[in-house]
Scaffold this active site. Structure first.
Site, mmCIF file in Angstrom:
data_model
loop_
_atom_site.group_PDB
_atom_site.id
_atom_site.type_symbol
_atom_site.label_atom_id
_atom_site.label_comp_id
_atom_site.label_asym_id
_atom_site.label_seq_id
_atom_site.Cartn_x
_atom_site.Cartn_y
_atom_site.Cartn_z
ATOM 1 C CG MET A 29 -1.869 -1.197 1.192
ATOM 2 S SD MET A 29 -3.504 -1.022 2.001
ATOM 3 C CE MET A 29 -2.642 -1.047 3.738
ATOM 4 C CG LEU A 70 7.297 1.455 -1.018
ATOM 5 C CD1 LEU A 70 8.275 1.510 -2.376
ATOM 6 C CD2 LEU A 70 6.424 0.123 -0.767
ATOM 7 C CG HIS A 75 7.007 -2.131 2.225
ATOM 8 N ND1 HIS A 75 6.774 -0.979 2.856
ATOM 9 C CD2 HIS A 75 5.652 -2.533 2.150
ATOM 10 C CE1 HIS A 75 5.568 -0.549 3.380
ATOM 11 N NE2 HIS A 75 4.649 -1.698 3.015
ATOM 12 C CG ASP A 93 0.390 -7.509 7.488
ATOM 13 O OD1 ASP A 93 -0.598 -6.837 8.261
ATOM 14 O OD2 ASP A 93 1.548 -7.105 7.077
ATOM 15 C CB VAL A 148 12.253 -5.576 8.494
ATOM 16 C CG1 VAL A 148 13.123 -4.840 8.640
ATOM 17 C CG2 VAL A 148 12.318 -6.587 7.256
ATOM 18 C CB SER A 157 3.986 -0.624 10.875
ATOM 19 O OG SER A 157 2.657 0.001 10.439
HETATM 20 P P1 AMP Z 1 1.421 -3.162 3.352
HETATM 21 O O1 AMP Z 1 1.916 -1.887 2.502
HETATM 22 O O2 AMP Z 1 1.518 -2.483 4.966
HETATM 23 O O3 AMP Z 1 0.117 -3.656 2.927
HETATM 24 O O4 AMP Z 1 2.544 -4.261 3.460
HETATM 25 C C1 AMP Z 1 2.795 -4.742 1.952
HETATM 26 C C2 AMP Z 1 3.599 -5.988 2.572
HETATM 27 O O5 AMP Z 1 4.710 -5.519 3.318
HETATM 28 C C3 AMP Z 1 2.766 -7.000 3.190
HETATM 29 O O6 AMP Z 1 2.727 -8.359 2.846
HETATM 30 C C4 AMP Z 1 3.533 -6.795 4.558
HETATM 31 O O7 AMP Z 1 3.311 -8.093 5.514
HETATM 32 C C5 AMP Z 1 4.715 -6.579 4.256
HETATM 33 N N1 AMP Z 1 5.345 -5.855 5.415
HETATM 34 C C6 AMP Z 1 5.058 -4.782 6.082
HETATM 35 N N2 AMP Z 1 5.743 -4.336 7.274
HETATM 36 C C7 AMP Z 1 6.754 -5.348 7.157
HETATM 37 C C8 AMP Z 1 7.837 -5.797 8.148
HETATM 38 N N3 AMP Z 1 7.915 -4.863 9.033
HETATM 39 N N4 AMP Z 1 8.500 -6.782 7.912
HETATM 40 C C9 AMP Z 1 8.229 -7.519 6.735
HETATM 41 N N5 AMP Z 1 7.378 -7.349 6.055
HETATM 42 C C10 AMP Z 1 6.519 -6.293 6.123
#
Ligand code: AMP
Length: 285
Positions: A31, A34, A38, A151, A177, A186
């Site tokens: 989303m 970044l 990500h 997630d 991470v 996040s």
């Molecule tokens: P999002 O943009 O929050 O929807 O996340 C996109 C992807 O990045 C999803 O598969 C999340 O699980 C992954 N993601 C987000 N934060 C982390 C993190 N801290 N470590 C690993 N993967 C992450």
């Protein structure tokens, strides 16, 4: 060169062209906003594939809280630069109207895996996720797709969905991470001021305490969950859940087990944060 496309037909054609050249497509749905979490997905995709596409789409269908959707950070220029630095070949960043034109009325729903935890607290969230990811998988075509274990439940649901619906997608996961002090990265962390961030650290501190207890031999699910709950309860504003689960079955554990994990969702200063740890697999949070 990192190409940016907004149009879904162009996205489909770019992935098809890459495959025609004999390149394996790696897909990283996000989303945006970044961060290094990500980028670890991008790094994993670059290892496994030779054409890496990242999608940036704040999917309205998966937000149960309109304020969360309105406040979701949008940093497209920085995202484009970070993706280019990370070696991404293609960014697909559609508009909501392009993904959900007028008359859209088809949704994808996965069963029992979507019911507990996030599914119980965020009405319609997973149906929004599985619907948009199905569309992204359909557009990308045969590929290897990467999701973060931050997630954890989402990854399990998407792997199940791809399997159940015979999608030609190899769904893989990457570890969480964290910042050096333990906070899971996040996109929503930018909304935490210094005081809130310090309180949010209680989430990873709780998981760390449980990880240490597991390493010392504790195998009782409720005792591990209680350790986590007691660490964060005095610091956060509200707890949605602190739940021990069997990491493989993703069901409530029947009793002591080697495959325990604890998942957390809590609110700090108006920001909802999630985290988890699979004690036998994950590094100390
Ligand atoms: P999002 O943009 O929050 O929807 O996340 C996109 C992807 O990045 C999803 O598969 C999340 O699980 C992954 N993601 C987000 N934060 C982390 C993190 N801290 N470590 C690993 N993967 C992450």
């Amino acid at each position: 060169m990192t190409r940016v496309v907004r149009d879904k037909t162009e996205f489909r054609e770019a992935c098809e062209a890459a495959r025609r050249e004999g390149r394996r497509v790696g897909l990283v749905p996000t989303m945006g906003a970044l961060h290094a979490g990500h980028l670890s997905l991008v790094a994993a995709a670059r290892e496994a594939a030779d054409f890496v596409a990242i999608t940036i789409f704040v999917n309205p269908l998966q937000f149960d809280d309109p304020a969360d959707l309105a406040n979701y950070p949008k940093t497209f220029d920085a995202d484009r630069a970070a993706a280019a630095d990370a070696g991404v070949d293609l960014i697909f960043a559609p508009e909501p109207g392009g993904m959900y034109p007028e008359g859209f009325q088809t949704h994808v729903r996965v069963g029992a895996l979507t019911e507990p935890l996030e599914g119980a607290f965020r009405d319609g969230h997973y149906e929004g996720v599985t619907t948009v990811v199905t569309k992204l998988f359909q557009l990308a075509g045969p590929c290897v797709a990467f999701f973060g274990r931050k997630d954890y439940q989402q990854w399990r649901i998407l792997a199940r969905m791809a399997h159940d619906l015979d999608m030609p997608i190899d769904v893989r996961s990457v570890p969480i991470v964290r910042e050096a002090d333990g906070l899971a990265l996040s996109s929503r962390n930018v909304r935490l001021d210094a005081g809130a961030r310090a309180r949010a650290l209680s989430i990873s501190a709780g998981l760390r305490a449980a990880h240490d207890a597991f390493a010392a031999g504790e195998r009782h699910p409720e005792r591990l969950a209680t350790l986590v709950r007691e660490t964060l309860a005095p610091k956060v504003d509200a707890i949605d859940y602190v739940a021990a689960m069997d990491a493989d079955a993703f069901t409530a554990p029947e009793g002591p087990s080697e495959r325990l994990m604890v998942l957390v969702a809590a609110h700090v200063a108006g920001v909802r944060l999630i985290d988890n740890c699979v004690f036998a697999d994950d590094a100390r949070p």
